[in-house]
Design a protein around this motif. Structure first.
Motif, short mmCIF file in Angstrom:
data_model
loop_
_atom_site.label_atom_id
_atom_site.label_comp_id
_atom_site.label_asym_id
_atom_site.label_seq_id
_atom_site.Cartn_x
_atom_site.Cartn_y
_atom_site.Cartn_z
N THR A 11 0.86 -1.19 0.00
CA THR A 11 0.00 0.00 0.00
C THR A 11 0.89 1.24 0.00
O THR A 11 1.06 1.89 1.02
CB THR A 11 -0.95 0.01 1.21
OG1 THR A 11 -0.19 -0.12 2.40
CG2 THR A 11 -1.98 -1.09 1.14
N LYS A 12 1.46 1.53 -1.17
CA LYS A 12 2.33 2.70 -1.32
C LYS A 12 1.73 3.74 -2.27
O LYS A 12 1.68 4.91 -1.95
CB LYS A 12 3.71 2.29 -1.84
CG LYS A 12 4.54 1.51 -0.86
CD LYS A 12 5.90 1.20 -1.45
CE LYS A 12 6.76 0.42 -0.48
NZ LYS A 12 8.06 0.11 -1.06
N GLU A 13 1.31 3.27 -3.43
CA GLU A 13 0.78 4.17 -4.46
C GLU A 13 -0.72 3.97 -4.62
O GLU A 13 -1.26 2.91 -4.29
CB GLU A 13 1.48 3.91 -5.80
CG GLU A 13 2.99 4.06 -5.77
CD GLU A 13 3.43 5.48 -5.47
OE1 GLU A 13 2.72 6.42 -5.88
OE2 GLU A 13 4.48 5.65 -4.82
N LYS A 14 -1.40 4.97 -5.17
CA LYS A 14 -2.84 4.89 -5.41
C LYS A 14 -3.15 3.66 -6.25
O LYS A 14 -2.49 3.38 -7.23
CB LYS A 14 -3.31 6.16 -6.13
CG LYS A 14 -4.80 6.16 -6.38
CD LYS A 14 -5.24 7.44 -7.07
CE LYS A 14 -6.73 7.39 -7.35
NZ LYS A 14 -7.21 8.60 -7.99
N ASP A 16 -2.94 0.51 -5.15
CA ASP A 16 -2.28 -0.67 -4.61
C ASP A 16 -3.25 -1.47 -3.73
O ASP A 16 -4.13 -0.90 -3.08
CB ASP A 16 -1.05 -0.30 -3.78
CG ASP A 16 0.14 0.08 -4.63
OD1 ASP A 16 0.09 -0.08 -5.85
OD2 ASP A 16 1.14 0.55 -4.05
N GLN A 56 -5.30 1.13 -1.33
CA GLN A 56 -4.74 2.48 -1.29
C GLN A 56 -5.62 3.40 -2.16
O GLN A 56 -5.55 3.36 -3.38
CB GLN A 56 -3.29 2.47 -1.81
CG GLN A 56 -2.54 3.73 -1.56
CD GLN A 56 -2.13 3.90 -0.11
OE1 GLN A 56 -2.10 2.95 0.65
NE2 GLN A 56 -1.83 5.11 0.28
N ALA A 58 -5.76 6.84 -2.09
CA ALA A 58 -4.95 7.97 -2.54
C ALA A 58 -3.54 7.76 -2.00
O ALA A 58 -3.31 6.85 -1.21
CB ALA A 58 -5.54 9.30 -2.04
N ARG A 59 -2.62 8.61 -2.39
CA ARG A 59 -1.23 8.44 -1.96
C ARG A 59 -1.10 8.43 -0.43
O ARG A 59 -0.23 7.76 0.11
CB ARG A 59 -0.37 9.56 -2.55
CG ARG A 59 1.10 9.39 -2.28
CD ARG A 59 1.93 10.20 -3.26
NE ARG A 59 3.33 10.20 -2.94
CZ ARG A 59 4.18 9.22 -3.16
NH1 ARG A 59 3.72 8.10 -3.70
NH2 ARG A 59 5.44 9.30 -2.85
N ASN A 60 -1.99 9.12 0.26
CA ASN A 60 -1.89 9.21 1.72
C ASN A 60 -3.08 8.58 2.46
O ASN A 60 -3.23 8.78 3.65
CB ASN A 60 -1.73 10.67 2.14
CG ASN A 60 -2.92 11.51 1.74
OD1 ASN A 60 -3.79 11.06 1.00
ND2 ASN A 60 -2.97 12.73 2.23
N THR A 61 -3.93 7.83 1.77
CA THR A 61 -5.13 7.26 2.41
C THR A 61 -5.31 5.80 2.04
O THR A 61 -5.34 5.45 0.86
CB THR A 61 -6.39 8.04 2.00
OG1 THR A 61 -6.18 9.43 2.24
CG2 THR A 61 -7.60 7.57 2.78
N THR A 62 -5.44 4.95 3.07
CA THR A 62 -5.66 3.52 2.88
C THR A 62 -6.96 3.12 3.55
O THR A 62 -7.24 3.54 4.68
CB THR A 62 -4.51 2.71 3.52
OG1 THR A 62 -3.27 3.16 3.00
CG2 THR A 62 -4.67 1.22 3.25
#
Length: 106
Positions: A11-14, A16, A56, A58-62
């Motif tokens: 879970t790193k990039e949108k 994932d 994932q 967004a880049r900052n939301t899982t």
């Protein structure tokens, strides 16, 4: 006690995705229950399965989903956690719980 776990993905990039499975068998007093995983059916004397799915968004939301399925190993032990009203001699039924997470990284 036994604890086996595996996970596939990241879970790193949108976009994932991550899947995981855990099997735990913790005999009575195999560990100090106060320091055991807090979400299992009981601290010790437990058989526990856990399935996870993370996405994932967004880049900052899982977004995460966890399914916990577990039961008491030996219901006849002192302080065993069992379902109420269970007839004598019957095995403790599996307790199924779901957990939803929204993880924001900053």
């Amino acid at each position: 006690g036994y604890w086996m776990e595996f996970a596939l993905g990241q879970t790193k990039e949108k976009g994932d995705v991550q899947f995981g499975y855990t099997f735990a068998r913790i005999e009575q007093d195999a560990v100090l229950s106060a320091f055991s995983e807090s979400d299992v059916r009981a601290g010790t004397n437990v058989l526990q399965n856990r399935m996870i799915f993370n996405y994932q968004v967004a880049r900052n939301t899982t977004l995460g989903y966890t399914l916990w399925v577990g039961r008491t190993l030996d219901r006849n032990l002192q302080n065993a956690v069992v379902a109420s009203g269970l007839p004598a001699g019957m095995r403790d039924p599996f307790l199924t719980r779901m957990q939803f997470d929204a993880i924001y990284k900053f």
